[in-house]
Write a protein that holds these residues in place. Structure first.
Motif, PDB file in Angstrom:
ATOM      1  N   LEU A   1      -7.946 -17.611   9.516  1.00 14.87           N
ATOM      2  CA  LEU A   1      -7.655 -19.366   9.078  1.00 14.87           C
ATOM      3  C   LEU A   1      -6.466 -19.613   8.178  1.00 14.87           C
ATOM      4  CD1 LEU A   1     -11.476 -19.851   8.210  1.00 14.87           C
ATOM      5  CD2 LEU A   1     -10.427 -20.930  10.016  1.00 14.87           C
ATOM      6  N   ALA A   2      -5.816 -20.355   8.039  1.00 17.34           N
ATOM      7  CA  ALA A   2      -4.895 -20.907   7.078  1.00 17.34           C
ATOM      8  C   ALA A   2      -5.597 -22.268   6.585  1.00 17.34           C
ATOM      9  CB  ALA A   2      -3.515 -21.180   7.679  1.00 17.34           C
ATOM     10  N   LEU A   3      -5.111 -22.684   5.345  1.00 20.71           N
ATOM     11  CA  LEU A   3      -5.782 -23.633   4.562  1.00 20.71           C
ATOM     12  C   LEU A   3      -4.957 -24.841   4.200  1.00 20.71           C
ATOM     13  CD1 LEU A   3      -7.349 -20.928   3.727  1.00 20.71           C
ATOM     14  CD2 LEU A   3      -8.693 -22.605   1.974  1.00 20.71           C
ATOM     15  N   GLU A   4      -5.198 -26.028   4.347  1.00 23.58           N
ATOM     16  CA  GLU A   4      -4.421 -27.126   4.147  1.00 23.58           C
ATOM     17  C   GLU A   4      -5.088 -27.936   2.889  1.00 23.58           C
ATOM     18  OE1 GLU A   4      -2.342 -30.057   7.039  1.00 23.58           O
ATOM     19  OE2 GLU A   4      -3.977 -30.916   6.538  1.00 23.58           O
ATOM     20  N   LEU A   5      -4.439 -28.151   1.914  1.00 21.89           N
ATOM     21  CA  LEU A   5      -4.973 -28.773   0.662  1.00 21.89           C
ATOM     22  C   LEU A   5      -3.971 -30.038   0.325  1.00 21.89           C
ATOM     23  CD1 LEU A   5      -6.278 -28.575  -2.189  1.00 21.89           C
ATOM     24  CD2 LEU A   5      -4.213 -27.426  -3.048  1.00 21.89           C
TER      25      LEU A   5
END
Length: 307
Positions: free
Chosen positions: A216-220
């Protein structure tokens, strides 16, 4: 291996994304040999061909600089930690990871995130240098470091390793850093659709398979500003210029490259801040088009004084 104590540092680096401060929690700078082992395709000549990598991301000989750190921030009312590094006192086959004694937790606390206050730990994937501080040793046992947090990772990720023929080193990692969290009932497995999913307001998980199947990557997002945390979809900025350069430990190299290209193409020439989970300082930047590939335009960190 040890690192300089937190008291020797003057500040905790952070970046501002809307109303959110994203803190980099330093663990250790990895040995110079790490880059050549991890990204064998990133030869000194190839690295030297990218002038912008020096001096921050590469040395004068074309060697890659690679760090281990986490990111901590508060969003949607939750105190979040993304990945937990290598950990202290862990038995590891990699000499650079074995028996560390760093002041990671002191740095995390100095940034305003003492272990008891963390609400959510997001694990981009289940590799030893991303789960180590899941636990710490107390009274001869490995216990969850963040007892009041939910630990979250992809169901695809956990189920892959459950069926994988692990070597002794990986079994040891699961015994000391994954199983204790599961046994405490703190690990949540989530099914992440291709379009991603929001886990707390302002924080989305983005599937970026290849390095591992459930990576997973994360988007904030806050006040129309956005940042993306790479995990190991991108290990080093040289991969912006050469997306085909993969890691020696990628489970599916073709899928890893495809995930990397898709993510970089989406971020190129936007205001989105890219935060590299292994990028040496300055760690963050914006992806800009450079001929037929990309490069990183660094964005320096601010500094929050240690408490």
């Amino acid at each position: 291996m040890s690192t300089a104590p937190a008291t020797a540092r003057t500040a905790v680096p952070y970046w501002t994304v809307g109303d959110v401060r994203v803190h980099r929690i330093d663990e250790v700078a990895l040995p110079a040999a790490t880059g050549a082992w991890l990204l064998p395709g990133a030869t000194p000549d190839l690295v030297a061909g990218q002038y912008w990598l020096s001096p921050d991301f590469a040395d004068d000989e074309g060697g890659l600089r690679i760090d281990s750190h986490s990111f901590a921030f508060t969003v949607g009312g939750s105190r979040v930690l993304v990945d937990t590094g290598i950990g202290n006192g862990k038995e590891r086959a990699n000499p650079a990871w074995h028996g560390l004694h760093t002041e990671y937790l002191q740095r995390l606390t100095a940034a305003g995130y003492p272990p008891d206050a963390v609400d959510l730990v997001v694990l981009t994937h289940l590799h030893a240098d991303h789960v180590g501080w899941n636990t710490r040793r107390e009274n001869g046992k490995w216990v969850p470091t963040f007892p009041n947090a939910r630990y979250l990772t992809s169901r695809t990720e956990r189920e892959f390793w459950a069926g994988y023929d692990m070597d002794q080193a990986r079994r040891q990692m699961f015994r000391d850093s994954v199983f204790p969290v599961e046994e405490a009932g703190l690990l949540d497995l989530v099914d992440v659709p291709a379009e991603g999913m929001e886990v707390v307001p302002g924080l989305r998980l983005i599937p970026t398979p290849g390095h591992t199947p459930g990576h997973l990557a994360l988007e904030l997002t806050s006040r129309a500003r956005t940042a993306v945390i790479t995990g190991d979809c991108i290990h080093h900025p040289v991969q912006l210029a050469h997306p085909a350069v993969g890691a020696c430990v990628d489970i599916d190299p073709e899928a890893s490259e495809a995930s990397r290209r898709e993510l970089l193409g989406r971020l190129a020439d936007t205001d989105t801040l890219l935060l590299g989970t292994h990028f040496a300082p300055p760690t963050a930047g914006r992806v800009v088009t450079d001929a037929d590939t990309f490069r990183l335009l660094p964005v320096p960190a601010g500094a929050a004084r240690l408490r």
